[in-house]
Structure formats: C-alpha cells, structure tokens
Design a protein around this motif. Structure first.
Motif, short mmCIF file in Angstrom:
data_model
loop_
_atom_site.label_atom_id
_atom_site.label_comp_id
_atom_site.label_asym_id
_atom_site.label_seq_id
_atom_site.Cartn_x
_atom_site.Cartn_y
_atom_site.Cartn_z
N ASN A 210 -2.06 7.30 -9.49
CA ASN A 210 -1.40 7.78 -8.62
C ASN A 210 -0.30 6.67 -8.13
N GLY A 211 -0.70 5.47 -7.97
CA GLY A 211 0.35 4.56 -7.40
C GLY A 211 1.18 4.15 -8.51
N LYS B 121 3.89 6.56 -8.55
CA LYS B 121 4.68 6.62 -7.57
C LYS B 121 6.43 5.94 -7.77
N ASP C 240 -6.21 -1.50 -3.99
CA ASP C 240 -5.17 -2.14 -3.09
C ASP C 240 -4.28 -3.04 -3.73
N PRO C 241 -3.28 -2.65 -3.89
CA PRO C 241 -1.96 -3.26 -4.78
C PRO C 241 -1.61 -4.64 -3.85
N ARG D 200 0.87 -1.20 -0.04
CA ARG D 200 0.02 0.07 0.11
C ARG D 200 0.86 1.27 -0.05
N GLY E 192 2.48 1.66 -3.48
CA GLY E 192 1.33 2.27 -4.25
C GLY E 192 0.98 1.35 -5.47
N PHE E 193 1.71 0.52 -5.98
CA PHE E 193 1.40 -0.47 -6.91
C PHE E 193 2.13 -1.76 -6.76
N GLY F 104 -1.90 -0.58 -10.83
CA GLY F 104 -2.04 0.41 -9.57
C GLY F 104 -2.83 1.38 -10.33
N SER F 105 -3.08 2.31 -9.35
CA SER F 105 -4.20 3.44 -9.86
C SER F 105 -3.06 4.32 -10.41
#
Length: 143
Positions: free
Chosen positions: A39-40, A43, A135-136, A17, A20-21, A36-37
């Motif tokens: 944003n993730g 990162k 949630d990675p 988490r 982020g990915f 990932g999202s």
C-alpha cells in the motif's frame, strides 16, 4: 549526515509515514531505492497519476516530502534520473500503471526492480516490499 532531533525528527517521521514509503537516490548506481508496504509503494503510483491528471506546464514540478529529493516533473519526454520522475501526463500514467502492476505481483520481503533499460532512462528503481506494519521512517538514517 547529522541526526535530527526534537520537533524536526517528529515532523520528518510523520512525513515519511504520510508518504507511505522511504526513498533514497544512489547516484553511483544510478537508481532510486524504495522501501514500503504494498500500500505504501502504491501511494507513489497515486501521486504520479494525480500529478499527471493536473496537466502541469512544462518544467512544473512537485517535491515529495520529507526531504524533497524525489521530484515529479512535467516534461516533454519520459525521464527517470537523479531528480526523479518526469514526462508527459500520458507517459507518467503509463509508468504509474507499469509500476503498480510490478508492486501488485511482488511478494512481501522481495526486492525487485524497474531497470533503466525498461524505459530507456538514466536511472532505475529498486524496491523492497515490506509488511503491512512497515514504518518508512525507520529507514531514514537522520532519525
């Protein structure tokens, strides 16, 4: 592959988490798979740029948690291989900006790639852009 439990599982979830990915290497396909999202995934770009800005000595490297498989390495030429991503600070920054622009232009739910031919490397990257609440740790088969 054994399942983690208890504190080890909790720690691993928290590390995914924070990163982020989720990432995994596919040696047979010669690619890194990322989930990932936006944003993730971005990162990763931030981590690469931070590593490049530290102007590390040749061979110095940093493992990305939680499982320490993906590594950033200071090298004299750009590399994307089974260890991870390496190169000079300028090459790493260029890659981070390239990947950043790819992620920005990707749609949620899409899977895209940075083929190995794009940078003349041994490996490519395939990434899936998930929704903001992704949630990675949900991708880790050990959890």
């Amino acid at each position: 592959m054994d399942k983690l439990s208890g504190k080890a599982a909790d720690l691993t979830r928290a590390e995914w988490r924070e990163l982020g990915f989720y990432y995994v290497s596919h040696e047979d396909e010669k690619k890194w798979e990322l989930h990932g999202s936006k944003n993730g995934l971005l990162k990763l770009c931030d981590l690469i740029k931070k590593f490049a800005d530290e102007n590390r000595e040749y061979g110095d490297h940093e493992h990305l948690l939680p499982h320490w498989y993906l590594t950033l390495t200071a090298l004299d030429s750009f590399s994307l291989d089974e260890r991870g991503i390496g190169g000079t600070p300028e090459q790493l920054r260029n890659f981070a900006h390239f990947f950043q622009s790819k992620v920005f232009s990707s749609k949620v739910g899409s899977t895209s790639s940075v083929p190995k031919e794009a940078f003349s490397t041994d490996y490519g990257i395939e990434y899936t852009v998930q929704g903001d609440n992704f949630d990675p740790s949900s991708q880790d088969p050990q959890l």
